[in-house]
Design an enzyme around this catalytic site. Structure first.
Site, PDB file in Angstrom:
ATOM      1  CD  GLU A   1      -1.866  -3.108   1.367  1.00 31.51           C
ATOM      2  OE1 GLU A   1      -0.431  -3.109   1.231  1.00 31.51           O
ATOM      3  OE2 GLU A   1      -2.545  -3.464   0.633  1.00 31.51           O
TER       4      GLU A   1
ATOM      5  CG  HIS B   1     -11.691  -7.348   5.484  1.00 29.42           C
ATOM      6  ND1 HIS B   1     -10.768  -8.761   6.656  1.00 29.42           N
ATOM      7  CD2 HIS B   1     -10.430  -7.756   4.396  1.00 29.42           C
ATOM      8  CE1 HIS B   1     -10.518  -8.558   6.133  1.00 29.42           C
ATOM      9  NE2 HIS B   1      -9.745  -8.676   4.438  1.00 29.42           N
TER      10      HIS B   1
END
Ligand SMILES: Cc1ncc(C[n+]2csc(CCOP(=O)(O)OP(=O)(O)O)c2C)c(N)n1
Ligand SMILES: [Mg+2]
Lengths: 347, 328
Positions: free
Chosen positions: B60, B129
């Site tokens: 990321e 999540h």
């Protein structure tokens, strides 16, 4: 390893270019020494030095298209910056933090270089952040060429990115991720690690288990080369090859320049606690400027008179820069709150 | 006008910006042939190819850093972080780098970068999540933060984000990707980043929300209108940074009461700033305490359904919070 003496790219450098290289190394050294002196005189708050790294930086500068190719530097790159077009006055202005200082309008500490006009990208303090950004710049160069937005042979456009950092900073994940992108996408990207054996006080053995930073290149699928970073012409040679590869679309290169900083990490550091005076003295004998001077004297490109002449020119340039920066105004206090967002018209 | 889902509107915005400007490209994990794990980029690889729709390595910080580097050269990257929960490795690049370039270079270098990321809970995603991460970034001058709640806003705001010269974090309520539908104009339009939107006019109290909670708050407002005759004004903030103080103050000037709703946990959440703005600049308008309704202060959204539902605000719970404040 790289280039044999017979095929040396540096053999093609003109006398004028060689003297320019000598000039930038010398100018950087004298400017750097003056900054240390100014710090001892309490004229400035901070200095971080490039002394000892001049050959690595100037050798690299002369191999790229200076002022056109992107450079994403780090704080030791004074000689690199001067060779690209940052002036001694620009640097002095940053030491003082004077109004409209080129890199940051004096918002940043000294040696956080930037010049949009010279395609020198603004640098921050957290180490290694520039490396994946440089991969992004290289990605963009390739993208523009593939999209037909830029002619790959147009020498007026940037065709590669050159980024630098110290060996300790290669322990950062940022470095790894940037190198990985450069390899995966075969980017026109050159990363030079200026390996001076220490990250502040931490020696390289405590930083990595491999003998050479360049050994890591294989892990990223990029070319890795090692060079004596105190030999400006050797640096030029390996850089010239890396540049050629980048321009030809042959991919990225990791250049490890072995060198040494002959002064403490910064004006706030005392290096006596972590390295012996003998070691420092040993490296001072390998001073890259004296070494290049010797080569140029042997080749009769330099003479004793010319050396004196360069010395006095450097002294004058440094004096002039200091006077100009001292006379320059301070920023208005309210400049602290400008430039948070680019206006929509900036697009 | 066409009725479409939130995710369709997001995809259309990207498609049209890719079409309009050759400098626009997309990178992120699985954004290529797979079309993204939520299908936000479905069909774009087929249409625009490898050069412009780029599967990134699983990393990321460099997804963002590549975007920054490209943006510095005046390209217009759209970076996808697969789940907001995984944006944290990129915190350094977003906060130390993207946000600070313009200021630290005295306006020389700007970073026209969009970072899109699905956020929020209620989808069985557990701790990693489901996160809401806006509060971490809302503290950082130099960033813009957008959280749309309708397809119309999502499309218009995403287009503005792509055209903005600054780094924009675009957080998408993933629970609403397919659940939220709405009308979207067929022609090119943008919605400016900055202004909040009055989603429902009302007289009795103001409720401030964004993203999925703006959607739920609308449902709650209809419920209390129907069941209790309470006339709540709903302000969909849409842009969290810069904050639309004028809209917040104007609404409370009219209603005299304020409730802030977010699914991020309560302490130091975005609602704290709105409460502070009202206390600093709207004190004389207030007829009651500024209330916050937010998730509990635990380290994440728990996985098992009963615990998840306990954690998450929903229209019924928001309706209760509205009733409590209305009764004050
Ligand atoms: C992320 C981060 N951690 C710590 C520091 C503090 N720091 C500045 S320079 C430095 C050492 C860097 O060493 P190296 O990468 O070898 O470069 P050198 O200074 O030796 O040229 C450290 C620890 C920093 N600037 N950034
Ligand atoms: Mg070092």
């Amino acid at each position: 390893m790289v280039t044999t003496t017979t095929a040396r790219a540096s053999a093609r450098l003109s006398e004028e270019q060689l003297l320019q290289m000598y000039w930038y190394m010398l100018l950087s050294r004298r400017l750097d020494e003056r900054a240390w002196a100014m710090h001892r005189q309490s004229k400035i708050a901070f200095h971080i030095s490039g002394m000892g790294h001049e050959a690595a930086q100037v050798g690299a500068a002369f191999a790229i298209n200076r002022g056109v190719d992107y450079v994403h530097p780090y704080y030791r790159d004074l000689a690199l910056m001067l060779a690209i077009g940052i002036t001694p006055t620009d640097f002095m202005m940053s030491l003082y933090g004077k109004k409209d200082e080129l890199s940051s309008g004096a918002r940043q500490m000294p040696s956080h270089f930037s010049s949009k006009a010279l395609n020198i990208v603004s640098s921050s303090s957290p180490v290694a952040t520039q490396v994946p950004q440089a991969a992004g710049i290289a990605f963009a160069i390739k993208y523009r060429q593939q999209m037909g937005l830029q002619d790959p042979n147009d020498e007026t456009q940037p065709r590669l990115v050159f980024t630098t950092l110290g060996e300790g900073s290669t322990s950062q994940g940022e470095w790894h991720e940037g190198m990985n992108w450069a390899g995966v996408h075969d980017l026109p990207f050159i990363c030079m690690v200026q390996n001076n054996l220490y990250a502040i006080s931490v020696p390289i053995e405590e930083q990595m288990a491999v003998a050479h930073v360049a050994d890591r290149a294989d892990a990223y699928g990029v070319r890795g080369v090692m060079v004596d970073g105190n030999d400006v012409l050797a640096v030029y040679d390996v850089m010239a090859e890396a540049v050629e590869r980048a321009y030809n679309g042959d991919g990225a290169t990791l250049v490890e320049a072995k060198t040494y900083r002959i002064v403490p990490h910064s004006s706030d550091d005392d290096d006596r606690s972590y390295r012996s005076r003998e070691e420092v003295e040993e490296w001072k004998k390998k001073d890259p400027i004296l070494r290049f001077q010797k080569v140029l004297l042997e080749e009769t490109i330099l003479s004793d008179t010319l050396i004196d002449d360069y010395e006095s020119r450097a002294r004058d340039a440094v004096n002039k820069a200091q006077v100009e920066a001292e006379a320059a105004p301070w920023p208005a206090p309210e400049e602290a709150i400008g430039d948070v967002y680019a206006p929509l018209e900036a697009i | 006008m066409t009725v479409m889902t939130l995710i369709d509107a997001i995809r259309e915005a990207m498609d049209e910006e890719l079409e309009r400007d050759p400098r626009v490209f997309i990178t992120g994990e699985d954004v290529g042939e797979r079309g993204g794990v939520f299908r936000a980029t479905q069909g774009l690889h087929e249409k625009y190819g490898d050069t412009r729709i780029v599967d990134s390595p699983l990393a990321e910080l460099s997804i963002v850093a590549i975007g920054i580097g490209a943006a510095l050269t005046d390209l217009r990257p759209i970076c996808e972080i697969q789940f907001a929960d995984f944006i944290h490795p990129a915190f350094n690049q977003i906060v130390n780098e993207a946000a600070r370039f313009y200021y630290r270079s005295n306006g020389q270098w700007h970073v026209p970068l969009v970072i899109r990321s699905p956020y929020g809970g209620g989808i069985g995603g557990g701790l990693y999540h489901s996160q809401s991460v806006e509060a971490f970034f809302a503290h950082v001058p130099g960033l813009k933060i957008v959280v749309p709640s309708t397809p119309y806003d999502a499309k218009g705001l995403l287009k503005s984000a792509v055209r903005d010269p600054n780094p924009v974090l675009f957080f998408e309520p993933k629970k609403g990707y397919r659940a939220i539908k709405g009308e979207v104009p067929d022609d090119d339009y943008t919605i400016p980043i900055g202004p909040a939107r009055i989603a429902r006019e009302g007289r009795d109290l103001s409720v401030f929300a964004y993203g999925m909670m703006a959607h739920y708050t609308m449902m709650a407002a209809e419920k209390v209108a129907r069941e209790d005759g309470i006339d709540a004004e709903v302000i969909d903030l849409r842009t969290l940074l810069p904050i639309d103080k004028a809209a917040i103050l104007a609404s409370v000037k009219k209603t005299g009461k304020a409730l802030i709703v977010h699914e991020d946990n309560l302490t130091m959440g975005y609602g704290a700033e709105i409460a502070a703005v009202l206390s600093d600049e709207g004190f004389e308008y207030l007829d009651g305490p500024v209330k916050r309704y937010a998730a509990p202060d635990v380290p994440g959204v728990p996985f098992s359904h009963p615990m998840q539902e306990y954690f998450m605000p929903n229209p019924d719970k928001i309706a209760d919070a509205i009733r409590d404040l209305a009764a004050y």
